[in-house]
Design an enzyme around this catalytic site. Sequence first.
Site, short mmCIF file in Angstrom:
data_model
loop_
_atom_site.label_atom_id
_atom_site.label_comp_id
_atom_site.label_asym_id
_atom_site.label_seq_id
_atom_site.Cartn_x
_atom_site.Cartn_y
_atom_site.Cartn_z
N CYS A 1 53.03 41.25 -2.10
CA CYS A 1 54.24 41.92 -2.33
C CYS A 1 55.84 41.03 -3.01
CB CYS A 1 54.52 42.41 -1.28
SG CYS A 1 54.40 41.28 0.41
N HIS B 1 62.06 43.40 0.53
CA HIS B 1 61.77 42.09 0.89
C HIS B 1 62.99 41.69 0.30
CE1 HIS B 1 57.78 42.57 2.53
NE2 HIS B 1 57.41 41.13 1.58
#
Lengths: 335, 335
Positions: free
Chosen positions: B130, B243
């Site tokens: 990710c 994130h």
Amino acid sequence: MSGSRTIAIAGATGAVGADMIKTLEKRNFPVKDIRFLASKRSVGKKLEFRGEKIEVEELTADSFKGVDIALFSAGASRSKEFAQPAIDAGAVVVDNSSAFRMDQNVPLVIPEVNPEDALKHNGIIANPNCSTIIMAVAVYPLHKAKNLKRLVAATYQAASGAGAAAMEELREQTSNVLEGKNINPEKFVHQIAFNLFPHIDIFLDNGYTKEEMKMLNEARKIMHHPELQISCTCVRVPVPRAHSESLNMEFENEITPEEARDILSSAPGVIVKDDIQNNIYPMPKDASGIDEVLAGRIRQDCSRNDKRGLEMFVSGDQLLKGAALNAVQIAELLI
Amino acid sequence: MSGSRTIAIAGATGAVGADMIKTLEKRNFPVKDIRFLASKRSVGKKLEFRGEKIEVEELTADSFKGVDIALFSAGASRSKEFAQPAIDAGAVVVDNSSAFRMDQNVPLVIPEVNPEDALKHNGIIANPNCSTIIMAVAVYPLHKAKNLKRLVAATYQAASGAGAAAMEELREQTSNVLEGKNINPEKFVHQIAFNLFPHIDIFLDNGYTKEEMKMLNEARKIMHHPELQISCTCVRVPVPRAHSESLNMEFENEITPEEARDILSSAPGVIVKDDIQNNIYPMPKDASGIDEVLAGRIRQDCSRNDKRGLEMFVSGDQLLKGAALNAVQIAELLI
């Protein structure tokens, strides 16, 4: 009280003020008399010092008669207004605001780094910015040994840096988000609960924030290192009172992680928390409420082909070492 | 269903699985039939796809008969166990785990960066980590124009990266901390509520975590740039599902912030959020639930005396572009 000094705290009702009071108590500072100063709306409120309830007085130009040391943490504009009256009344001002930090006639002091500068004051000693202090306490010992050339920093800064009301906003807003209620940011420009944002203090023409440039400008002054290069990104995170920082350092000389840990193990104000086998590294939860800066995750920078680069992660209490404790330590240098 | 492909989702009941289902729906993927696979304890649970309730089946070696594309997000060990049976049954596997990412025979693909690699598969295409995806979507266009040499990254990674139960742990633990109750970390090694820690995935011999080295190793492979240097610090923060990353970039050629914004404005999968006058920059709250990576705080690196350095801050949805969306986009390349 049995001490020798009369102390005034300007901004006594704030988050830093509260920790200044606690720190003076805890360190047995030789207080003869103490005066709590704040804005008009706090007048009459009582704060405790060594078991005694003391009424808050209004901060005015006349507040400082007989004061030996005035600890200021009431914002830059109040420092600019009331530092001179305090000096005129015979006090030495230890100022936690940004008002005088870059003034050539004002020493900027971290007692673990440049205590000798405190004695060269002309009435004011400035307390550096919280993120600068927390970085410099851990980085300066490495610099002294190996000559730091360049630092790339990314910060994880707690709500406390924006004051007591901001800490409460984090708490209350988080509770509201969990309950599905609408939220209404007041102290922060955006939602802080379960969020973060790369914005602390105002933006400058070069695209950095003032907070980010403080790290560079203040570090150069404190470390007496005008060639030091720093690029910093300051980020507010949903953590109450301890700042963390990811630090990528480039030194003139080679330095290994083992050497760095050795140096920091005997450095003042630092605790090495670097035992990755046992999941031990700096965290804001552990740094909260303690005096020392935690340093860990020390490793050789794998993006370089030499041993001149190190990565390190640090956490430090924003209200204590980042502000109140450092100010009281400066005051101790004056005794 | 009116599509042409039979799809299986291994790990359908997880956080990424749920977003794979939603993404297939949202993008009108030509699904003829869909099979939801998970571990034994989820068997019988029903998940909805295009208004139809579909029962979860147990993931076994026999699950893949007739399947054209198998999207795996059930952890590396299950990928290792069941990818070959899926291939043997005639499926192409798009694997979200780390099991095959660095395998020379397996392409590692971000459709905005190296779509052509997807077609060179031997039955498996790997979905990158990710934080690598979110970085590379924003950095690759700049690299293509100016040749990226070195990147220093510090991440702000959401709970979702540790799965659905970890997201719930953040929520519940935060509620417990607010109520003054004792907490008991389960999915995370430390308290995540109002805290953060520089530890994601396991520690390696060089002092970096596996997560941190993925950023380097995967980026080199995806960008076909074996000389790229990256040093990364990965930090878990109390944010649910997006994130963020602070990126310090060094290029072979000069690049100004204006050029970078121009390049990224027309880059696929990126939205430039960089209007500091109006407090607009990437934040996880705004990145959550959207497909694009947000890029902002772009400025010339002030720690360099040339124009070869840039700072940038990015946020991206960990479950979407960081996992489910990227996997579905890879599947789209196969049609």
